[in-house]
Design an enzyme around this catalytic site. Sequence first.
Site, PDB file in Angstrom:
ATOM      1  N   GLY A  80       2.701  -1.063   4.225  1.00  0.00           N
ATOM      2  CA  GLY A  80       3.016   0.503   4.008  1.00  0.00           C
ATOM      3  C   GLY A  80       4.070   0.615   3.935  1.00  0.00           C
ATOM      4  N   GLY A  81       4.881   1.368   4.949  1.00  0.00           N
ATOM      5  CA  GLY A  81       6.055   1.941   4.643  1.00  0.00           C
ATOM      6  C   GLY A  81       7.067   0.898   4.467  1.00  0.00           C
ATOM      7  N   SER A  87       3.159  -1.969  10.357  1.00  0.00           N
ATOM      8  CA  SER A  87       4.839  -2.660  10.373  1.00  0.00           C
ATOM      9  C   SER A  87       5.787  -3.618   9.998  1.00  0.00           C
ATOM     10  CB  SER A  87       5.167  -1.261  11.975  1.00  0.00           C
ATOM     11  OG  SER A  87       5.116  -0.619  11.736  1.00  0.00           O
ATOM     12  N   ASN A 130       0.467  -1.295  -0.349  1.00  0.00           N
ATOM     13  CA  ASN A 130      -0.005   0.215  -0.008  1.00  0.00           C
ATOM     14  C   ASN A 130       0.675   1.347  -0.478  1.00  0.00           C
ATOM     15  OD1 ASN A 130      -1.801   2.333   0.792  1.00  0.00           O
ATOM     16  ND2 ASN A 130      -2.070   1.407   2.618  1.00  0.00           N
ATOM     17  N   TRP A 131       1.036   2.176  -1.531  1.00  0.00           N
ATOM     18  CA  TRP A 131       1.517   2.827  -1.298  1.00  0.00           C
ATOM     19  C   TRP A 131       1.200   4.242  -0.800  1.00  0.00           C
ATOM     20  CZ3 TRP A 131       4.285   2.769  -7.266  1.00  0.00           C
ATOM     21  CH2 TRP A 131       4.765   1.508  -6.734  1.00  0.00           C
ATOM     22  N   LYS A 132       0.418   4.046  -0.129  1.00  0.00           N
ATOM     23  CA  LYS A 132      -0.223   5.729   0.345  1.00  0.00           C
ATOM     24  C   LYS A 132      -0.558   6.701  -0.413  1.00  0.00           C
ATOM     25  CE  LYS A 132      -0.405   3.572   4.401  1.00  0.00           C
ATOM     26  NZ  LYS A 132      -0.189   2.910   6.099  1.00  0.00           N
ATOM     27  N   GLY A 186       2.597   2.115  10.908  1.00  0.00           N
ATOM     28  CA  GLY A 186       3.128   3.566  10.815  1.00  0.00           C
ATOM     29  C   GLY A 186       4.318   3.877  11.305  1.00  0.00           C
ATOM     30  N   HIS A 243      -9.587   1.514   4.937  1.00  0.00           N
ATOM     31  CA  HIS A 243      -8.429   1.269   5.789  1.00  0.00           C
ATOM     32  C   HIS A 243      -8.506   2.663   6.436  1.00  0.00           C
ATOM     33  CE1 HIS A 243      -4.250   3.235   6.771  1.00  0.00           C
ATOM     34  NE2 HIS A 243      -3.894   1.487   6.222  1.00  0.00           N
ATOM     35  N   GLU A 297      -5.345  -4.825  10.303  1.00  0.00           N
ATOM     36  CA  GLU A 297      -4.290  -3.620  10.760  1.00  0.00           C
ATOM     37  C   GLU A 297      -4.786  -3.367  12.315  1.00  0.00           C
ATOM     38  OE1 GLU A 297      -2.631  -2.654   6.635  1.00  0.00           O
ATOM     39  OE2 GLU A 297      -4.283  -1.404   7.138  1.00  0.00           O
ATOM     40  N   GLU A 312      -7.224   4.747   8.296  1.00  0.00           N
ATOM     41  CA  GLU A 312      -6.424   6.138   7.377  1.00  0.00           C
ATOM     42  C   GLU A 312      -7.805   6.567   6.629  1.00  0.00           C
ATOM     43  OE1 GLU A 312      -2.684   5.685   5.820  1.00  0.00           O
ATOM     44  OE2 GLU A 312      -1.917   5.338   7.315  1.00  0.00           O
TER      45      GLU A 312
HETATM   46  P1  PGA Z   1       2.710   0.120   7.567  1.00  0.00           P
HETATM   47  O1  PGA Z   1       1.206   0.761   7.250  1.00  0.00           O
HETATM   48  O2  PGA Z   1       3.001  -0.314   7.268  1.00  0.00           O
HETATM   49  O3  PGA Z   1       3.781   1.674   7.142  1.00  0.00           O
HETATM   50  O4  PGA Z   1       2.570   0.137   8.999  1.00  0.00           O
HETATM   51  C1  PGA Z   1       1.062  -0.900   6.758  1.00  0.00           C
HETATM   52  C2  PGA Z   1      -0.646   0.130   5.741  1.00  0.00           C
HETATM   53  O5  PGA Z   1      -1.165   1.226   6.980  1.00  0.00           O
HETATM   54  O6  PGA Z   1      -1.975  -0.471   5.173  1.00  0.00           O
END
Ligand code: PGA
Length: 259
Positions: free
Chosen positions: A240-241, A219, A12-14, A180, A102, A174, A104
């Site tokens: 994500g990251g 993470s 997930n590149w956001k 993050g 998600h 999640e 966010e």
């Molecule tokens: P993260 O994000 O790996 O940076 O914690 C995961 C996500 O939000 O899907």
Amino acid sequence: MSTERKPLISGNWKMHHNHFEAIQMVQKLSYILNPQDYEKVDVSVHPPFTDLRSIQTVLESDHMPILLGAQNCHWEEKGAFTGEVAATMLEKLNVSFVIVGHSERRELFGETDAEVNKKVKAVLKANMTPIVCCGETLEEKEAGKTEEKVIGQIMSGLANLKSEAVGGLVIAYEPIWAIGTGKTATPEDAQSVCSLIRSTVKEKWGSAGEAVRIQYGGSVKSGNCPDLMRQPDIDGALVGGAALDPDEFARIVNYRLVG
Ligand code: PGA
């Protein structure tokens, strides 16, 4: 995990990478990953909307077995919804997966369980697979409300779906406190919530509970992925990251070789 459920590792590149950078990212990934890496694991990347057409072209012209994913969609097929993108528009770009709900989107953009449900249905209707996210906040975890929150999100997010549809879904657990932050749930804690999700699905939708793929997210890195993936109810990772670094993402895809 069960041999019948093929693991799915999703990046997930956001809101990262314009379409030029995105092209470089997938080219690097395809250079690092070997064709046999995709035989055991499905891999999807979820760039921003503006990158999708470019990435689709690169993946298809170079025959790369990376699946294309989006991060969100609207539930209506068309209309006066300024700034929104319909699931049917994503389908035309050969998108395979759409992340829905998600944390966010829920926390920063006020997305509700009812909207998640409408989006899940729209994605399915457009012949794509929703990756339905759920997870608790730190406060909810500390108050012992993880189960209640996650079960509530699953039951309302998947409301009125048929068992055949639910069996084809991906659910991503999640925990919000792990996204993050560098804090990961222990493999045992992640397993216990993923197992709860599976039994909840089984109770309501029968055999779909065995078929549904459940990812862990929060993470995930190459260092913790092998232990998470060894858990019987964890069938993949939503990353994500760490997905922004092609070398690290490739190591996660090849988690079997790391741990
Ligand atoms: P993260 O994000 O790996 O940076 O914690 C995961 C996500 O939000 O899907």
